[in-house]
Write an enzyme that holds these catalytic residues in place. Structure first.
Site, PDB file in Angstrom:
ATOM      1  CB  CYS A 183     -17.471  36.287 -24.180  1.00  0.00           C
ATOM      2  SG  CYS A 183     -17.431  35.793 -25.911  1.00  0.00           S
ATOM      3  NE  ARG A 191     -15.794  31.584 -33.012  1.00  0.00           N
ATOM      4  CZ  ARG A 191     -17.001  31.785 -32.496  1.00  0.00           C
ATOM      5  NH1 ARG A 191     -17.972  32.250 -33.273  1.00  0.00           N
ATOM      6  NH2 ARG A 191     -17.253  31.525 -31.225  1.00  0.00           N
ATOM      7  CG  HIS A 248     -13.026  33.609 -23.017  1.00  0.00           C
ATOM      8  ND1 HIS A 248     -14.245  33.570 -22.381  1.00  0.00           N
ATOM      9  CD2 HIS A 248     -13.296  33.837 -24.335  1.00  0.00           C
ATOM     10  CE1 HIS A 248     -15.219  33.742 -23.272  1.00  0.00           C
ATOM     11  NE2 HIS A 248     -14.666  33.913 -24.461  1.00  0.00           N
TER      12      HIS A 248
END
Length: 270
Positions: free
Chosen positions: A92, A125, A219
């Site tokens: 990320c 997002r 993640h």
């Protein structure tokens, strides 16, 4: 190899999403193969040791990214390690910091330039499950190191990012998205000046591979959810082919394999 040294890079600023777990996964999977593995924590202000076998870098927020980039550029140890061919997993914010530039705190910030990528902002997002298949097309034609060619299994993780990352010609994607949003969306691709045809391709890219670096927005931690990817990094760090990596042994090895398979199946269904 008598000992595997794992560099956990800047967990004090790039440890927001539990990505420290990637180093733990590498250590445990190494130890179950009879390799004496240890984690070396490298915090903000510490020099990055150049002689470690593998490095993991996690995610973080804007201010943390800027601090990480400034420190790693000034120190130079991370760059020298990559230039020496040491494998690195960047997650990320780590992906963005390793790129040429990224947007943080409403300005463009210089990255390490170790990945041919630039990051602006997504229109919406990305938060949610992400799945991809390993990207292999064009590796030999592009003359790129085939670091991730042995990967055969789908990749899965949880994404939470605002970055719209566009890869340049020296990088290639880690995977092609089959569910969720990858490196960018159509807005981010077109804002970056890509043609509509190129933008259609770019929106299916996830992560980046360049030299000895594997980077992703996933993640999870990603190595807990993708054991084949974890073992590929171990193989690279120990200087063997993935197929030649010794099997895990010990009283908990079978249990671990079963639990990972259960987790993986659950996340794939999600």
């Amino acid at each position: 190899m008598a000992e595997l040294t794992i560099g956990l890079v800047l967990p004090d600023v790039l440890g927001t999403y539990g990505d420290d777990g990637n180093a733990l996964v590498l250590r445990q999977r190494a130890r179950m193969r009879g390799i004496d593995a240890e984690i070396h924590r490298i915090t903000l202000g510490d020099a990055v040791p150049e002689g470690l076998d593998v490095y993991t870098v996690g995610g973080g927020e804007d201010v943390a990214q800027i601090l990480a980039a400034e420190h790693l550029i000034a120190d130079g140890g991370m760059t020298r390690s990559v230039n020496a061919g040491r494998p690195v997993l960047a997650i990320c914010a780590g992906l963005q910091v390793f790129g040429r530039s990224f947007r943080a705190s409403d300005r463009m910030v210089d990255g390490l330039g170790l990945i041919d990528a630039t990051t602006s902002s997504l229109q919406t997002r990305m938060i949610g499950e992400l799945k991809s298949v390993p990207a292999k097309q064009g590796m030999r034609a592009a003359g790129m190191e085939e670091l991730t060619e042995p990967l055969t299994e789908p990749l899965t993780g949880f994404a939470n990012h605002q970055g719209a990352t566009i890869l340049g010609p020296d990088a290639r994607p880690l995977g092609h998205v089959t569910h969720g949003t990858g490196n960018t969306d159509a807005h981010g691709a077109l804002t970056a000046g890509l043609t509509p045809e190129t933008a259609k391709v770019e929106v299916y890219h996830e992560g980046a591979v360049q030299g000895s670096i594997i980077a992703t927005y996933m993640h999870g931690p990603v190595l807990a959810r993708n054991p084949q990817l974890a073992d590929l990094l171990l193989a690279k760090a120990t200087g063997v082919a993935l197929a030649d990596l010794p099997p895990m042994t010990g009283v908990f090895a079978e249990q671990l394999v079963g639990e990972v398979a259960t987790l993986r199946a659950e996340r794939m269904r999600a």
